[in-house]
Design a protein around this motif. Structure first.
Motif, PDB file in Angstrom:
ATOM      1  N   ASP A  54       0.829  -1.206   0.000  1.00  0.00           N
ATOM      2  CA  ASP A  54       0.000   0.000   0.000  1.00  0.00           C
ATOM      3  C   ASP A  54       0.864   1.257   0.000  1.00  0.00           C
ATOM      4  OD1 ASP A  54      -2.392  -1.428   0.088  1.00  0.00           O
ATOM      5  OD2 ASP A  54      -2.306  -1.576   2.271  1.00  0.00           O
ATOM      6  N   ALA A  55       2.065   1.141   0.562  1.00  0.00           N
ATOM      7  CA  ALA A  55       2.945   2.303   0.676  1.00  0.00           C
ATOM      8  C   ALA A  55       4.382   1.844   0.865  1.00  0.00           C
ATOM      9  CB  ALA A  55       2.518   3.165   1.861  1.00  0.00           C
ATOM     10  N   PHE A  56       5.292   2.761   0.655  1.00  0.00           N
ATOM     11  CA  PHE A  56       6.712   2.512   0.877  1.00  0.00           C
ATOM     12  C   PHE A  56       7.274   3.598   1.774  1.00  0.00           C
ATOM     13  CE2 PHE A  56       5.902   0.639  -3.284  1.00  0.00           C
ATOM     14  CZ  PHE A  56       6.525  -0.591  -3.179  1.00  0.00           C
ATOM     15  N   VAL A  57       8.225   3.236   2.599  1.00  0.00           N
ATOM     16  CA  VAL A  57       8.984   4.199   3.383  1.00  0.00           C
ATOM     17  C   VAL A  57      10.424   4.065   2.926  1.00  0.00           C
ATOM     18  CG1 VAL A  57       9.806   4.850   5.678  1.00  0.00           C
ATOM     19  CG2 VAL A  57       7.447   4.052   5.371  1.00  0.00           C
ATOM     20  N   VAL A  58      11.013   5.182   2.508  1.00  0.00           N
ATOM     21  CA  VAL A  58      12.398   5.185   2.055  1.00  0.00           C
ATOM     22  C   VAL A  58      13.223   5.910   3.109  1.00  0.00           C
ATOM     23  CG1 VAL A  58      14.004   5.922   0.257  1.00  0.00           C
ATOM     24  CG2 VAL A  58      11.697   5.149  -0.369  1.00  0.00           C
ATOM     25  N   VAL A  59      14.158   5.181   3.719  1.00  0.00           N
ATOM     26  CA  VAL A  59      15.081   5.783   4.686  1.00  0.00           C
ATOM     27  C   VAL A  59      16.245   6.333   3.873  1.00  0.00           C
ATOM     28  CG1 VAL A  59      16.598   5.360   6.651  1.00  0.00           C
ATOM     29  CG2 VAL A  59      14.403   4.169   6.478  1.00  0.00           C
ATOM     30  N   HIS A  60      16.458   7.648   3.969  1.00  0.00           N
ATOM     31  CA  HIS A  60      17.397   8.335   3.083  1.00  0.00           C
ATOM     32  C   HIS A  60      18.005   9.499   3.853  1.00  0.00           C
ATOM     33  CE1 HIS A  60      18.729  10.692  -0.390  1.00  0.00           C
ATOM     34  NE2 HIS A  60      18.371   9.701  -1.195  1.00  0.00           N
ATOM     35  N   GLY A  61      19.247   9.778   3.623  1.00  0.00           N
ATOM     36  CA  GLY A  61      19.877  10.935   4.247  1.00  0.00           C
ATOM     37  C   GLY A  61      19.298  12.230   3.708  1.00  0.00           C
ATOM     38  N   THR A  62      19.498  13.314   4.440  1.00  0.00           N
ATOM     39  CA  THR A  62      18.857  14.579   4.078  1.00  0.00           C
ATOM     40  C   THR A  62      19.620  15.384   3.027  1.00  0.00           C
ATOM     41  OG1 THR A  62      19.937  15.652   5.956  1.00  0.00           O
ATOM     42  CG2 THR A  62      17.693  14.814   6.284  1.00  0.00           C
ATOM     43  N   ASP A  63      20.889  15.075   2.779  1.00  0.00           N
ATOM     44  CA  ASP A  63      21.681  15.893   1.850  1.00  0.00           C
ATOM     45  C   ASP A  63      21.070  15.962   0.456  1.00  0.00           C
ATOM     46  OD1 ASP A  63      23.522  16.437   3.833  1.00  0.00           O
ATOM     47  OD2 ASP A  63      24.903  14.860   3.211  1.00  0.00           O
ATOM     48  N   THR A  64      20.581  14.841  -0.064  1.00  0.00           N
ATOM     49  CA  THR A  64      20.025  14.825  -1.426  1.00  0.00           C
ATOM     50  C   THR A  64      18.610  14.258  -1.460  1.00  0.00           C
ATOM     51  OG1 THR A  64      21.025  12.673  -1.866  1.00  0.00           O
ATOM     52  CG2 THR A  64      22.307  14.613  -2.502  1.00  0.00           C
ATOM     53  N   LEU A  65      17.937  14.264  -0.336  1.00  0.00           N
ATOM     54  CA  LEU A  65      16.588  13.699  -0.258  1.00  0.00           C
ATOM     55  C   LEU A  65      15.631  14.343  -1.257  1.00  0.00           C
ATOM     56  CD1 LEU A  65      14.531  11.851   1.123  1.00  0.00           C
ATOM     57  CD2 LEU A  65      14.241  13.621   2.870  1.00  0.00           C
ATOM     58  N   ALA A  66      15.683  15.652  -1.389  1.00  0.00           N
ATOM     59  CA  ALA A  66      14.774  16.350  -2.308  1.00  0.00           C
ATOM     60  C   ALA A  66      15.030  15.932  -3.752  1.00  0.00           C
ATOM     61  CB  ALA A  66      14.925  17.859  -2.154  1.00  0.00           C
ATOM     62  N   TYR A  67      16.291  15.753  -4.120  1.00  0.00           N
ATOM     63  CA  TYR A  67      16.618  15.337  -5.489  1.00  0.00           C
ATOM     64  C   TYR A  67      16.116  13.919  -5.759  1.00  0.00           C
ATOM     65  CZ  TYR A  67      19.763  19.336  -5.159  1.00  0.00           C
ATOM     66  OH  TYR A  67      20.281  20.594  -4.973  1.00  0.00           O
ATOM     67  N   ALA A  73      13.300  12.830  -8.501  1.00  0.00           N
ATOM     68  CA  ALA A  73      13.617  11.845  -9.537  1.00  0.00           C
ATOM     69  C   ALA A  73      12.659  10.663  -9.485  1.00  0.00           C
ATOM     70  CB  ALA A  73      15.056  11.371  -9.371  1.00  0.00           C
ATOM     71  N   LEU A  74      12.386  10.152  -8.284  1.00  0.00           N
ATOM     72  CA  LEU A  74      11.479   9.008  -8.159  1.00  0.00           C
ATOM     73  C   LEU A  74      10.052   9.396  -8.557  1.00  0.00           C
ATOM     74  CD1 LEU A  74      12.716   7.339  -4.848  1.00  0.00           C
ATOM     75  CD2 LEU A  74      13.085   6.567  -7.202  1.00  0.00           C
ATOM     76  N   SER A  75       9.635  10.604  -8.227  1.00  0.00           N
ATOM     77  CA  SER A  75       8.275  11.003  -8.602  1.00  0.00           C
ATOM     78  C   SER A  75       8.106  11.063 -10.108  1.00  0.00           C
ATOM     79  CB  SER A  75       7.916  12.367  -7.981  1.00  0.00           C
ATOM     80  OG  SER A  75       8.589  13.422  -8.622  1.00  0.00           O
ATOM     81  N   LEU A  76       9.147  11.418 -10.825  1.00  0.00           N
ATOM     82  CA  LEU A  76       9.076  11.450 -12.290  1.00  0.00           C
ATOM     83  C   LEU A  76       9.197  10.053 -12.896  1.00  0.00           C
ATOM     84  CD1 LEU A  76      11.264  14.630 -12.904  1.00  0.00           C
ATOM     85  CD2 LEU A  76       8.780  14.437 -13.098  1.00  0.00           C
ATOM     86  N   MET A  77      10.050   9.228 -12.308  1.00  0.00           N
ATOM     87  CA  MET A  77      10.247   7.884 -12.843  1.00  0.00           C
ATOM     88  C   MET A  77       9.079   6.949 -12.535  1.00  0.00           C
ATOM     89  SD  MET A  77      14.255   6.941 -12.463  1.00  0.00           S
ATOM     90  CE  MET A  77      14.829   7.872 -11.082  1.00  0.00           C
TER      91      MET A  77
END
Length: 116
Positions: free
Chosen positions: A92-105, A109-113
């Protein structure tokens, strides 16, 4: 999906005591130490530490890679997008654990792909 960031650092090799603030700080010059075979206790034992999660969701932890987010780029975005797309019908959903330095990028990218 775990990708790295502070949560993926080896806490014993990445941090040292800071007597000034009575806390710990990142060891100077390391940028954090990221073990190649990720097994930090707080990820490995997530359900043991937060058993309430079992009531709210079925957790399936996947370590995609473990690196400082400042090193995450197109190659890693493609890897993540392929994995998310492959399993999008199973969750139903995903949680991506990611550092904050490039999280917005990464998010952009994932929203477009993964449109649709």
């Amino acid at each position: 999906l775990h990708t790295g960031g502070t949560l993926g650092m080896d806490p014993n090799k990445s941090f040292e005591p800071d007597e000034v603030i009575s806390h710990t700080k990142l060891k100077e010059g390391t940028g954090g130490i990221y073990p190649s075979s990720l097994r930090p206790g707080y990820l490995e034992d997530l359900l043991e530490h937060v058993p309430e999660l079992q009531v709210m969701a079925n957790i399936d932890l996947r370590v995609v890679f473990n690196m400082d987010s400042s090193r995450v780029g197109p190659k890693e975005w493609i890897k993540m997008a392929r994995l998310l797309d492959k399993h999008r019908d199973r969750y139903d959903a995903f949680v991506v654990v990611h550092g904050t330095d490039t999280l917005a990028y990464t998010a952009a990218a994932l929203s477009l792909m993964l449109a649709g």
